[in-house]
Design a protein around this motif. Structure first.
Motif, PDB file in Angstrom:
ATOM      1  N   GLN A  82      14.430  24.054  32.693  1.00  0.00           N
ATOM      2  CA  GLN A  82      15.046  23.028  31.772  1.00  0.00           C
ATOM      3  C   GLN A  82      16.476  22.521  31.978  1.00  0.00           C
ATOM      4  O   GLN A  82      16.727  21.489  31.732  1.00  0.00           O
ATOM      5  CB  GLN A  82      15.039  23.727  30.431  1.00  0.00           C
ATOM      6  CG  GLN A  82      13.662  23.904  30.020  1.00  0.00           C
ATOM      7  CD  GLN A  82      13.394  24.451  28.668  1.00  0.00           C
ATOM      8  OE1 GLN A  82      13.962  25.170  28.203  1.00  0.00           O
ATOM      9  NE2 GLN A  82      12.185  24.086  28.103  1.00  0.00           N
ATOM     10  N   HIS A  83      17.103  23.288  32.672  1.00  0.00           N
ATOM     11  CA  HIS A  83      18.622  22.792  33.071  1.00  0.00           C
ATOM     12  C   HIS A  83      18.597  21.944  34.303  1.00  0.00           C
ATOM     13  O   HIS A  83      19.661  21.289  34.578  1.00  0.00           O
ATOM     14  CB  HIS A  83      19.497  23.979  33.254  1.00  0.00           C
ATOM     15  CG  HIS A  83      19.734  24.995  31.971  1.00  0.00           C
ATOM     16  ND1 HIS A  83      20.313  24.634  30.961  1.00  0.00           N
ATOM     17  CD2 HIS A  83      19.042  26.343  31.981  1.00  0.00           C
ATOM     18  CE1 HIS A  83      20.408  25.394  29.891  1.00  0.00           C
ATOM     19  NE2 HIS A  83      19.532  26.527  30.534  1.00  0.00           N
ATOM     20  N   HIS A  84      17.542  21.782  35.074  1.00  0.00           N
ATOM     21  CA  HIS A  84      17.358  21.248  36.270  1.00  0.00           C
ATOM     22  C   HIS A  84      16.388  19.806  36.523  1.00  0.00           C
ATOM     23  O   HIS A  84      16.564  19.127  37.313  1.00  0.00           O
ATOM     24  CB  HIS A  84      17.081  22.187  37.586  1.00  0.00           C
ATOM     25  CG  HIS A  84      18.210  23.328  37.555  1.00  0.00           C
ATOM     26  ND1 HIS A  84      19.628  23.125  38.044  1.00  0.00           N
ATOM     27  CD2 HIS A  84      18.103  24.611  37.082  1.00  0.00           C
ATOM     28  CE1 HIS A  84      20.269  24.346  37.891  1.00  0.00           C
ATOM     29  NE2 HIS A  84      19.310  25.007  37.352  1.00  0.00           N
ATOM     30  N   SER A  88       9.599  16.100  29.577  1.00  0.00           N
ATOM     31  CA  SER A  88       9.752  15.374  28.254  1.00  0.00           C
ATOM     32  C   SER A  88       9.796  16.211  27.251  1.00  0.00           C
ATOM     33  O   SER A  88       9.196  17.409  27.286  1.00  0.00           O
ATOM     34  CB  SER A  88       8.572  14.344  28.331  1.00  0.00           C
ATOM     35  OG  SER A  88       7.307  15.434  28.070  1.00  0.00           O
ATOM     36  N   GLU A  89       9.781  15.947  25.858  1.00  0.00           N
ATOM     37  CA  GLU A  89       9.974  16.737  24.973  1.00  0.00           C
ATOM     38  C   GLU A  89       8.539  17.460  24.639  1.00  0.00           C
ATOM     39  O   GLU A  89       8.406  18.627  24.503  1.00  0.00           O
ATOM     40  CB  GLU A  89      10.290  16.018  23.504  1.00  0.00           C
ATOM     41  CG  GLU A  89      11.779  15.923  23.313  1.00  0.00           C
ATOM     42  CD  GLU A  89      12.078  15.494  21.864  1.00  0.00           C
ATOM     43  OE1 GLU A  89      11.514  16.081  20.876  1.00  0.00           O
ATOM     44  OE2 GLU A  89      12.843  14.649  21.716  1.00  0.00           O
ATOM     45  N   GLU A  90       7.508  16.432  24.926  1.00  0.00           N
ATOM     46  CA  GLU A  90       6.230  17.196  24.814  1.00  0.00           C
ATOM     47  C   GLU A  90       5.722  18.362  26.056  1.00  0.00           C
ATOM     48  O   GLU A  90       5.160  19.665  25.819  1.00  0.00           O
ATOM     49  CB  GLU A  90       5.256  16.245  25.035  1.00  0.00           C
ATOM     50  CG  GLU A  90       3.861  16.719  24.896  1.00  0.00           C
ATOM     51  CD  GLU A  90       2.571  15.186  24.945  1.00  0.00           C
ATOM     52  OE1 GLU A  90       1.561  15.769  25.240  1.00  0.00           O
ATOM     53  OE2 GLU A  90       2.954  14.184  25.017  1.00  0.00           O
ATOM     54  N   GLN A  94       5.039  22.051  25.464  1.00  0.00           N
ATOM     55  CA  GLN A  94       3.931  22.761  26.245  1.00  0.00           C
ATOM     56  C   GLN A  94       4.277  24.111  26.828  1.00  0.00           C
ATOM     57  O   GLN A  94       3.516  24.852  26.688  1.00  0.00           O
ATOM     58  CB  GLN A  94       3.121  21.846  27.014  1.00  0.00           C
ATOM     59  CG  GLN A  94       2.499  20.742  26.238  1.00  0.00           C
ATOM     60  CD  GLN A  94       1.892  19.428  27.040  1.00  0.00           C
ATOM     61  OE1 GLN A  94       2.417  19.483  28.332  1.00  0.00           O
ATOM     62  NE2 GLN A  94       1.128  18.738  26.628  1.00  0.00           N
ATOM     63  N   LEU A  95       5.185  23.956  27.748  1.00  0.00           N
ATOM     64  CA  LEU A  95       5.737  25.278  28.439  1.00  0.00           C
ATOM     65  C   LEU A  95       6.074  26.245  27.533  1.00  0.00           C
ATOM     66  O   LEU A  95       5.738  27.275  27.746  1.00  0.00           O
ATOM     67  CB  LEU A  95       6.789  24.863  29.313  1.00  0.00           C
ATOM     68  CG  LEU A  95       6.921  23.827  30.476  1.00  0.00           C
ATOM     69  CD1 LEU A  95       8.089  23.514  31.205  1.00  0.00           C
ATOM     70  CD2 LEU A  95       6.180  24.935  31.666  1.00  0.00           C
ATOM     71  N   GLN A  96       6.973  25.910  26.197  1.00  0.00           N
ATOM     72  CA  GLN A  96       7.226  26.814  25.437  1.00  0.00           C
ATOM     73  C   GLN A  96       5.943  27.476  24.747  1.00  0.00           C
ATOM     74  O   GLN A  96       5.727  28.730  24.550  1.00  0.00           O
ATOM     75  CB  GLN A  96       8.214  26.571  24.389  1.00  0.00           C
ATOM     76  CG  GLN A  96       9.350  25.931  24.810  1.00  0.00           C
ATOM     77  CD  GLN A  96      10.471  26.903  25.281  1.00  0.00           C
ATOM     78  OE1 GLN A  96      10.203  28.079  24.597  1.00  0.00           O
ATOM     79  NE2 GLN A  96      11.424  26.599  26.106  1.00  0.00           N
ATOM     80  N   ALA A  97       5.048  26.744  24.446  1.00  0.00           N
ATOM     81  CA  ALA A  97       3.596  27.303  23.727  1.00  0.00           C
ATOM     82  C   ALA A  97       3.107  28.208  24.582  1.00  0.00           C
ATOM     83  O   ALA A  97       2.470  29.320  24.387  1.00  0.00           O
ATOM     84  CB  ALA A  97       2.767  26.051  23.355  1.00  0.00           C
TER      85      ALA A  97
END
Length: 163
Positions: A82-84, A88-90, A94-97
């Motif tokens: 996520q730092h690189h 998108s927010e979606e 999705q990655l977090q979920a």
């Protein structure tokens, strides 16, 4: 004798060797497989992102970084990427979920659902859940694979060079 959650012995609560039981465990395996494929794509994407920053590491440095990233957990890879990479927010959601659900499936799923494994209706419900998760993880993995392919092209690399 070891007691189960219901008070019976472990021998009394053995999972039946039905085709449906085998299907349940197959979908559990596929869920875990697609999480590992997702980890692989995140590792590839991290490595390609680092290469795109203009540094020219040696093959040994690439191999060492690659091995180090492969040993990272899905959560570590998600936090780092996520730092690189401009998700998108979606996509971030999705990655977090998937990460959260993956942890539940790997660490707690059968502990919490053991009673459902003993009935056809319970197993069918679990199979549907695992199929949905597998499909979600698979779609995300394919999306990341597309990003990797784009970066390979932009960097003028062959995919085999990294792998």
């Amino acid at each position: 004798m070891i007691r189960s959650r219901t008070g019976g012995t472990m021998k009394d609560t053995q999972i039946p060797e039905s085709e449906q039981s085998k299907e349940l465990f197959a979908y559990f395996g596929l869920a875990v497989y697609y999480c590992q494929a997702l980890e692989q794509q995140l590792t590839n994407l991290l490595l390609l992102t680092k290469l795109s920053q203009g540094k020219t590491p040696t093959d040994a440095e690439i191999a060492e970084l690659y091995q180090r990233k492969l040993s990272n957990s899905l959560g570590q890879l998600i936090k780092e990427i996520q730092h690189h990479f401009p998700f998108s927010e979606e996509e971030t959601s999705q990655l977090q979920a998937v990460w959260k659900e993956r942890n539940h499936i790997v660490h707690d799923y059968f502990k919490e659902r053991i009673q459902e494994t003993f009935t056809p209706a319970g197993r069918a419900h679990m199979i549907r859940e695992l199929k949905r998760f597998k499909n979600k993880a698979s779609r995300l993995e394919i999306k990341l694979q597309g990003y990797c392919t784009e970066m390979y092209s932009k960097l003028g690399l062959e995919e085999e060079h990294i792998q």
